[in-house]
Scaffold this motif. Structure first.
Motif, PDB file in Angstrom:
ATOM      1  N   PHE A  69      35.708  51.342  43.401  1.00 15.62           N
ATOM      2  CA  PHE A  69      35.259  49.948  43.293  1.00 15.62           C
ATOM      3  C   PHE A  69      34.206  49.764  44.354  1.00 15.62           C
ATOM      4  CE2 PHE A  69      39.716  49.575  41.805  1.00 15.62           C
ATOM      5  CZ  PHE A  69      39.502  48.988  40.571  1.00 15.62           C
ATOM      6  N   SER A  91      38.822  38.579  42.494  1.00 16.75           N
ATOM      7  CA  SER A  91      38.222  39.051  43.746  1.00 16.75           C
ATOM      8  C   SER A  91      37.221  38.050  44.307  1.00 16.75           C
ATOM      9  CB  SER A  91      37.562  40.419  43.539  1.00 16.75           C
ATOM     10  OG  SER A  91      38.509  41.358  43.083  1.00 16.75           O
ATOM     11  N   GLY A 110      43.851  47.692  40.244  1.00 16.85           N
ATOM     12  CA  GLY A 110      43.094  48.336  41.314  1.00 16.85           C
ATOM     13  C   GLY A 110      43.500  47.871  42.702  1.00 16.85           C
ATOM     14  N   ALA A 111      43.112  48.666  43.684  1.00 16.48           N
ATOM     15  CA  ALA A 111      43.392  48.322  45.082  1.00 16.48           C
ATOM     16  C   ALA A 111      42.475  49.145  45.979  1.00 16.48           C
ATOM     17  CB  ALA A 111      44.846  48.613  45.421  1.00 16.48           C
ATOM     18  N   HIS A 151      37.264  38.280  37.517  1.00 17.40           N
ATOM     19  CA  HIS A 151      38.405  38.786  38.302  1.00 17.40           C
ATOM     20  C   HIS A 151      38.688  37.807  39.437  1.00 17.40           C
ATOM     21  CE1 HIS A 151      35.388  41.413  40.876  1.00 17.40           C
ATOM     22  NE2 HIS A 151      35.005  40.172  40.774  1.00 17.40           N
ATOM     23  N   GLU A 183      45.518  38.410  43.117  1.00 18.07           N
ATOM     24  CA  GLU A 183      44.723  39.182  44.076  1.00 18.07           C
ATOM     25  C   GLU A 183      45.388  39.074  45.435  1.00 18.07           C
ATOM     26  OE1 GLU A 183      41.542  40.230  43.001  1.00 18.07           O
ATOM     27  OE2 GLU A 183      40.647  40.888  44.890  1.00 18.07           O
ATOM     28  N   PHE A 215      44.158  44.104  46.602  1.00 16.91           N
ATOM     29  CA  PHE A 215      44.548  44.615  45.284  1.00 16.91           C
ATOM     30  C   PHE A 215      44.389  43.491  44.271  1.00 16.91           C
ATOM     31  CE2 PHE A 215      48.401  43.178  47.457  1.00 16.91           C
ATOM     32  CZ  PHE A 215      48.912  42.251  46.549  1.00 16.91           C
ATOM     33  N   GLY A 216      44.205  43.868  43.029  1.00 20.85           N
ATOM     34  CA  GLY A 216      44.070  42.857  41.975  1.00 20.85           C
ATOM     35  C   GLY A 216      44.556  43.397  40.649  1.00 20.85           C
ATOM     36  N   ARG A 241      36.932  37.681  30.268  1.00 23.06           N
ATOM     37  CA  ARG A 241      36.057  38.823  29.962  1.00 23.06           C
ATOM     38  C   ARG A 241      35.825  38.899  28.462  1.00 23.06           C
ATOM     39  NH1 ARG A 241      38.258  43.755  33.831  1.00 23.06           N
ATOM     40  NH2 ARG A 241      38.495  42.457  35.679  1.00 23.06           N
ATOM     41  N   GLN A 258      44.897  36.975  36.718  1.00 21.04           N
ATOM     42  CA  GLN A 258      45.042  38.062  37.694  1.00 21.04           C
ATOM     43  C   GLN A 258      45.677  37.497  38.949  1.00 21.04           C
ATOM     44  OE1 GLN A 258      41.353  40.059  38.707  1.00 21.04           O
ATOM     45  NE2 GLN A 258      41.617  41.551  37.067  1.00 21.04           N
ATOM     46  N   TRP A 295      32.754  44.547  34.353  1.00 15.76           N
ATOM     47  CA  TRP A 295      33.341  43.214  34.198  1.00 15.76           C
ATOM     48  C   TRP A 295      32.546  42.484  33.136  1.00 15.76           C
ATOM     49  CZ3 TRP A 295      33.143  45.836  38.741  1.00 15.76           C
ATOM     50  CH2 TRP A 295      34.358  46.013  39.394  1.00 15.76           C
ATOM     51  N   PHE A 332      33.765  47.163  46.125  1.00 12.53           N
ATOM     52  CA  PHE A 332      34.198  46.289  47.228  1.00 12.53           C
ATOM     53  C   PHE A 332      35.367  46.844  48.026  1.00 12.53           C
ATOM     54  CE2 PHE A 332      37.128  44.883  43.938  1.00 12.53           C
ATOM     55  CZ  PHE A 332      36.322  44.943  42.792  1.00 12.53           C
TER      56      PHE A 332
HETATM   57  N1  PHE Z   1      38.914  43.148  40.894  1.00  8.74           N
HETATM   58  C1  PHE Z   1      39.319  44.426  40.412  1.00  8.74           C
HETATM   59  C2  PHE Z   1      39.396  44.379  38.879  1.00  8.74           C
HETATM   60  O1  PHE Z   1      39.329  43.322  38.318  1.00  8.74           O
HETATM   61  C3  PHE Z   1      40.641  44.857  40.970  1.00  8.74           C
HETATM   62  C4  PHE Z   1      40.640  45.064  42.437  1.00  8.74           C
HETATM   63  C5  PHE Z   1      40.969  44.040  43.310  1.00  8.74           C
HETATM   64  C6  PHE Z   1      40.323  46.305  42.966  1.00  8.74           C
HETATM   65  C7  PHE Z   1      40.966  44.248  44.679  1.00  8.74           C
HETATM   66  C8  PHE Z   1      40.318  46.514  44.329  1.00  8.74           C
HETATM   67  C9  PHE Z   1      40.646  45.503  45.164  1.00  8.74           C
HETATM   68  O2  PHE Z   1      39.510  45.386  38.229  1.00  8.74           O
END
Ligand code: PHE
Length: 351
Positions: free
Chosen positions: A250, A171, A294-295, A169, A212, A318-319, A197, A210, A148, A252
């Motif tokens: 990821f 998140s 991602g998720a 992000h 989320e 997911f995001g 970013r 994004q 990131w 998280f």
């Molecule tokens: N935050 C992650 C990104 O920016 C995406 C993501 C969100 C992945 C939630 C997993 C769960 O790439």
């Protein structure tokens, strides 16, 4: 008085006329300035006392002519203004603006999730390192943070929260939402926000959006995640669109996935049949699928950071980027997302 007096008056009259002709005042103001009690004409008329007796007659005539000229031209102007207007002529169309395409996409995405019980929230776009990284199972020395490409804000550090960042992000909304709900699931959040970013090219802008999703409850499994992805795919891209999840990493989420949607041009086959019946690679997706983001299943450490017992509850998250998700829509063909923020109305008018 010398005999020059009449010439002086003539010069003054010419000067006043030129000034009058070039004056850009509205009618009433011009009238007052030139023919009013203290106007230029009366001021100039006073000069007649300096004209020698033999020329007084001529001076009077010249001033009279001047007055008539001023009156005539003031009247002419006012007549122009009240010229007849044809009220039956069609009006001039005013240009109408519209909501920015990305705002339209955000509304559409939010609606789709709100219909299945998600609550739309917004969290700070300049936030603490704690919410953006630390609480997401990424301690300050963790190499995963490098992905990131974060902008840090020059502010004093907070002991618990760390530095301030421009959120890279959405998140950061995960633990904030757990806190908002006092660590009491069920949670069904859709967080849409600006992200930042250090990247800029045809598919990246330094500021982007994004969305989320976060769901936490008893007995939440990957099936719920997959079902939600399929539902979104059909609603946003149209019937028949499928989702696919591939293993990823990821910090998280565990397990983590990358999410793809099937290409609407080749219907997920990766091949297009041309007019001769030959099959060619689909030039839009090249593989039948588009990667969107991602998720994964929320990592136990993230639930703990939000005060939720991972033995009792599970969740998925997911995001994805709004711009990326939007440009994959059928028929848009946007090859450079920087146009969205160029302020170029010829581009924006199309949506
Ligand atoms: N935050 C992650 C990104 O920016 C995406 C993501 C969100 C992945 C939630 C997993 C769960 O790439």
């Amino acid at each position: 008085m010398s005999d020059n007096s009449i010439n002086n008056l003539k010069q003054a009259i010419t000067k006043l006329r030129t000034q009058f002709d070039n004056e850009d005042l509205d009618l009433d103001a011009k009238k007052t300035a030139y023919l009013g009690k203290k106007g230029s004409f009366n001021e100039l008329s006073k000069e007649i006392k300096n004209v020698s007796n033999e020329n007084k007659r001529e001076a009077g005539k010249l001033l009279n002519e001047l007055k008539q000229y001023l009156q005539k031209n003031l009247v002419d102007n006012s007549q122009q203004k009240t010229e007849w207007t044809d009220l039956t002529l069609p009006g001039i169309k005013q240009k109408k603006g519209h909501i920015h395409p990305i705002s339209q996409a955000i509304e559409e995405i939010s609606d789709i999730f709100q219909k299945i019980g998600f609550t739309r929230v917004r969290y700070p776009e300049v936030d603490w390192d704690f919410y953006a990284f630390e609480a997401l199972n990424m301690p300050s020395d963790h190499p995963a943070r490098d992905e990131w490409e974060t902008f840090f804000v020059k502010t004093p550090q907070n002991k618990k929260m760390g530095k301030m960042v421009l959120t890279p992000h959405t998140s950061n909304g995960q633990v904030r939402e757990m806190e908002r709900l006092k660590s009491k699931p069920p949670i069904r959040m859709i967080n849409v926000a600006r992200c930042y970013r250090r990247q800029q090219d045809v598919t990246h802008t330094q500021m982007f959006h994004q969305f989320e999703g976060l769901v936490v409850d008893k007995g939440i499994t990957i099936q719920h995640l997959k079902g939600t992805l399929d539902y979104f795919a059909e609603k946003f891209y149209g019937p028949g669109t499928k989702s696919r999840i591939r293993p990823f990493h990821f910090q998280f989420t565990e397990p983590s996935f990358e999410v793809d949607f099937s290409c609407h041009i080749c219907k997920g086959t990766g091949l297009i049949t041309d007019e001769h019946g030959d099959k060619n690679k689909c030039s839009f997706c090249k593989s039948g699928w588009h990667e969107v983001g991602g998720a994964g299943m929320v990592h136990p450490n993230v639930l703990k950071a939000g005060g939720i017992d991972p033995q009792e509850y599970t969740g998925f998250a997911f995001g994805w980027g709004v711009e990326r998700t939007y440009t994959l829509k059928e028929g848009l063909n946007i090859d450079d997302i920087r146009y969205f923020y160029s302020g170029e109305s010829r581009f924006l008018k199309q949506f």
